[in-house]
Design a protein around this motif. Structure first.
Motif, PDB file in Angstrom:
ATOM      1  N   ASN A 192       0.848  -1.189   0.000  1.00  0.00           N
ATOM      2  CA  ASN A 192       0.000   0.000   0.000  1.00  0.00           C
ATOM      3  C   ASN A 192       0.883   1.239   0.000  1.00  0.00           C
ATOM      4  N   MET A 193       1.076   1.818  -1.168  1.00  0.00           N
ATOM      5  CA  MET A 193       1.966   2.962  -1.280  1.00  0.00           C
ATOM      6  C   MET A 193       1.424   4.191  -0.549  1.00  0.00           C
ATOM      7  N   GLY A 194       0.098   4.303  -0.478  1.00  0.00           N
ATOM      8  CA  GLY A 194      -0.479   5.401   0.279  1.00  0.00           C
ATOM      9  C   GLY A 194      -0.129   5.301   1.748  1.00  0.00           C
ATOM     10  N   GLU A 195      -0.130   4.070   2.275  1.00  0.00           N
ATOM     11  CA  GLU A 195       0.245   3.838   3.661  1.00  0.00           C
ATOM     12  C   GLU A 195       1.708   4.186   3.902  1.00  0.00           C
ATOM     13  N   ILE A 196       2.568   3.767   2.983  1.00  0.00           N
ATOM     14  CA  ILE A 196       3.991   4.091   3.074  1.00  0.00           C
ATOM     15  C   ILE A 196       4.184   5.601   3.072  1.00  0.00           C
ATOM     16  N   ASN A 197       3.490   6.288   2.195  1.00  0.00           N
ATOM     17  CA  ASN A 197       3.634   7.737   2.057  1.00  0.00           C
ATOM     18  C   ASN A 197       3.208   8.460   3.335  1.00  0.00           C
ATOM     19  N   LYS A 198       2.204   7.936   4.018  1.00  0.00           N
ATOM     20  CA  LYS A 198       1.700   8.587   5.229  1.00  0.00           C
ATOM     21  C   LYS A 198       2.586   8.324   6.444  1.00  0.00           C
ATOM     22  N   LEU A 199       3.204   7.155   6.512  1.00  0.00           N
ATOM     23  CA  LEU A 199       3.885   6.746   7.730  1.00  0.00           C
ATOM     24  C   LEU A 199       5.404   6.876   7.690  1.00  0.00           C
ATOM     25  N   CYS A 200       5.987   6.810   6.495  1.00  0.00           N
ATOM     26  CA  CYS A 200       7.455   6.691   6.399  1.00  0.00           C
ATOM     27  C   CYS A 200       8.087   7.935   5.780  1.00  0.00           C
ATOM     28  N   LYS A 201       9.273   8.260   6.269  1.00  0.00           N
ATOM     29  CA  LYS A 201      10.120   9.246   5.605  1.00  0.00           C
ATOM     30  C   LYS A 201      11.224   8.572   4.804  1.00  0.00           C
ATOM     31  N   ARG A 202      11.614   7.360   5.248  1.00  0.00           N
ATOM     32  CA  ARG A 202      12.667   6.630   4.544  1.00  0.00           C
ATOM     33  C   ARG A 202      12.199   5.208   4.241  1.00  0.00           C
ATOM     34  N   VAL A 203      12.741   4.653   3.156  1.00  0.00           N
ATOM     35  CA  VAL A 203      12.361   3.311   2.724  1.00  0.00           C
ATOM     36  C   VAL A 203      13.570   2.587   2.144  1.00  0.00           C
ATOM     37  N   ALA A 204      13.452   1.260   2.104  1.00  0.00           N
ATOM     38  CA  ALA A 204      14.366   0.433   1.316  1.00  0.00           C
ATOM     39  C   ALA A 204      13.519  -0.280   0.273  1.00  0.00           C
ATOM     40  N   LEU A 205      13.961  -0.242  -0.967  1.00  0.00           N
ATOM     41  CA  LEU A 205      13.256  -0.870  -2.078  1.00  0.00           C
ATOM     42  C   LEU A 205      14.108  -2.015  -2.590  1.00  0.00           C
ATOM     43  N   ILE A 206      13.584  -3.239  -2.516  1.00  0.00           N
ATOM     44  CA  ILE A 206      14.338  -4.395  -2.981  1.00  0.00           C
ATOM     45  C   ILE A 206      13.606  -5.072  -4.130  1.00  0.00           C
ATOM     46  N   HIS A 207      14.391  -5.644  -5.028  1.00  0.00           N
ATOM     47  CA  HIS A 207      13.847  -6.331  -6.200  1.00  0.00           C
ATOM     48  C   HIS A 207      14.720  -7.538  -6.491  1.00  0.00           C
ATOM     49  N   LYS A 208      14.088  -8.706  -6.517  1.00  0.00           N
ATOM     50  CA  LYS A 208      14.788  -9.972  -6.742  1.00  0.00           C
ATOM     51  C   LYS A 208      15.946 -10.149  -5.760  1.00  0.00           C
ATOM     52  N   GLY A 209      15.681  -9.795  -4.508  1.00  0.00           N
ATOM     53  CA  GLY A 209      16.650 -10.033  -3.450  1.00  0.00           C
ATOM     54  C   GLY A 209      17.750  -9.014  -3.321  1.00  0.00           C
ATOM     55  N   ARG A 210      17.778  -8.013  -4.192  1.00  0.00           N
ATOM     56  CA  ARG A 210      18.842  -7.004  -4.158  1.00  0.00           C
ATOM     57  C   ARG A 210      18.268  -5.631  -3.829  1.00  0.00           C
ATOM     58  N   LEU A 211      19.057  -4.850  -3.123  1.00  0.00           N
ATOM     59  CA  LEU A 211      18.659  -3.490  -2.796  1.00  0.00           C
ATOM     60  C   LEU A 211      18.734  -2.615  -4.038  1.00  0.00           C
ATOM     61  N   ARG A 212      17.621  -1.943  -4.358  1.00  0.00           N
ATOM     62  CA  ARG A 212      17.615  -1.005  -5.477  1.00  0.00           C
ATOM     63  C   ARG A 212      17.678   0.437  -5.008  1.00  0.00           C
ATOM     64  N   PHE A 213      17.243   0.676  -3.766  1.00  0.00           N
ATOM     65  CA  PHE A 213      17.281   2.044  -3.241  1.00  0.00           C
ATOM     66  C   PHE A 213      17.116   1.987  -1.728  1.00  0.00           C
ATOM     67  N   ALA A 214      17.810   2.885  -1.017  1.00  0.00           N
ATOM     68  CA  ALA A 214      17.586   3.087   0.417  1.00  0.00           C
ATOM     69  C   ALA A 214      17.777   4.572   0.703  1.00  0.00           C
ATOM     70  N   GLY A 215      16.748   5.206   1.258  1.00  0.00           N
ATOM     71  CA  GLY A 215      16.847   6.628   1.553  1.00  0.00           C
ATOM     72  C   GLY A 215      15.476   7.238   1.736  1.00  0.00           C
ATOM     73  N   THR A 216      15.395   8.546   1.631  1.00  0.00           N
ATOM     74  CA  THR A 216      14.136   9.250   1.847  1.00  0.00           C
ATOM     75  C   THR A 216      13.215   9.103   0.643  1.00  0.00           C
ATOM     76  N   LEU A 217      11.932   9.291   0.894  1.00  0.00           N
ATOM     77  CA  LEU A 217      10.961   9.259  -0.207  1.00  0.00           C
ATOM     78  C   LEU A 217      11.245  10.378  -1.201  1.00  0.00           C
ATOM     79  N   GLU A 218      11.699  11.519  -0.696  1.00  0.00           N
ATOM     80  CA  GLU A 218      12.036  12.636  -1.585  1.00  0.00           C
ATOM     81  C   GLU A 218      13.157  12.242  -2.541  1.00  0.00           C
ATOM     82  N   CYS A 219      14.199  11.590  -2.017  1.00  0.00           N
ATOM     83  CA  CYS A 219      15.307  11.150  -2.872  1.00  0.00           C
ATOM     84  C   CYS A 219      14.878  10.046  -3.820  1.00  0.00           C
ATOM     85  N   LEU A 220      13.954   9.190  -3.368  1.00  0.00           N
ATOM     86  CA  LEU A 220      13.436   8.132  -4.243  1.00  0.00           C
ATOM     87  C   LEU A 220      12.746   8.728  -5.456  1.00  0.00           C
TER      88      LEU A 220
END
Length: 242
Positions: A192-220
């Motif tokens: 639920n991206m809306g939930e993420i947007n409301k609750l988080c300032k930073r995230v880690a995004l993984i795809h096929k077991g590898r990190l694709r991004f870690a940082g703030t939503l603004e930087c994402l």
């Protein structure tokens, strides 16, 4: 605090997680994003000491999941998606009390925690009913209360709003914000991206077991040149990211 340091997990020749590193600060609500099969649940199971990393290490409040699994388990609350794992013949109160007793809570403290969580999650109407006849959303509330009954410092939530209606999901989000105000460290995975947007300032995004991004939503958003989080998610899944 959660510190994931170059973690990998293999099942035979299959690498479910590879060279994963990110850090969740104390008192932070941090989102773990990825499609089904990306490695989110495997990562959280390693944090919970259910699985041991093949490579690297994870520290929870300064304790290693490899060297200090008992200390880690004392400090975390964990809720996995899927089957909530409740005992249908017991009431909601009895289910929560059973798991609280496993953490060694004294009876008076256990009653206090159950009453607090019952109010927070709006469960007072069904707290003394058997869970076998509960809806999926009602069972999810009980499972969340069971996760939090021992008042853990670090909370791991895998798709926690599954089965919750709009009202219940709002109650859950308010509870997460309250726990953050209390200094709890919270990692949760969600589609639920809306939930993420409301609750988080930073995230880690993984795809096929590898990190694709870690940082703030603004930087994402800056990285992908896309504002909508759903569109960013699909860009990664479809392999069209910048």
């Amino acid at each position: 605090m959660i510190d994931v340091k170059q973690v990998g997990k293999r099942f035979g020749h299959f690498a479910a997680v590879q060279d994963l590193s990110f850090r969740v600060e104390a008192g932070e609500v941090y989102g773990l994003l990825g499609e089904n099969g990306a490695g989110k649940t495997t990562t959280m199971r390693m944090m919970a000491t259910i699985l041991q990393p093949t490579e690297g290490d994870i520290e929870i409040s300064g304790f290693s999941v490899r060297r200090d699994p008992v200390e880690v388990r004392r400090r975390i609350g964990i809720l996995f998606g899927g089957d909530v794992g409740l005992y249908n013949r017991l009431t909601a109160r009895e289910n929560i009390a059973y798991f609280g007793s496993l953490y060694g809570l004294e009876p008076a403290r256990l009653r206090e925690r159950i009453d607090i969580l019952s109010r927070m999650l709006d469960m007072e109407e069904f707290i003394d009913r058997r869970v076998g006849a509960f809806s999926r959303g009602m069972k999810q509330k009980v499972a969340i209360a069971r996760t939090l009954v021992h008042d853990p410092d670090v909370i791991l939530l895998d798709e926690p709003s599954t089965g919750l209606d709009v009202t219940a999901a709002n109650i859950f989000r308010r509870m997460v914000s309250r726990m953050q105000d209390e200094g709890k460290t919270i990692l949760f995975s969600s589609h639920n991206m809306g939930e993420i947007n409301k609750l988080c300032k930073r995230v880690a995004l993984i795809h096929k077991g590898r990190l694709r991004f870690a940082g703030t939503l603004e930087c994402l958003r800056e990285k992908f040149g896309i504002v909508d989080l759903d569109d960013i998610f699909m860009a990664v899944v479809e392999g069209s990211e910048n």
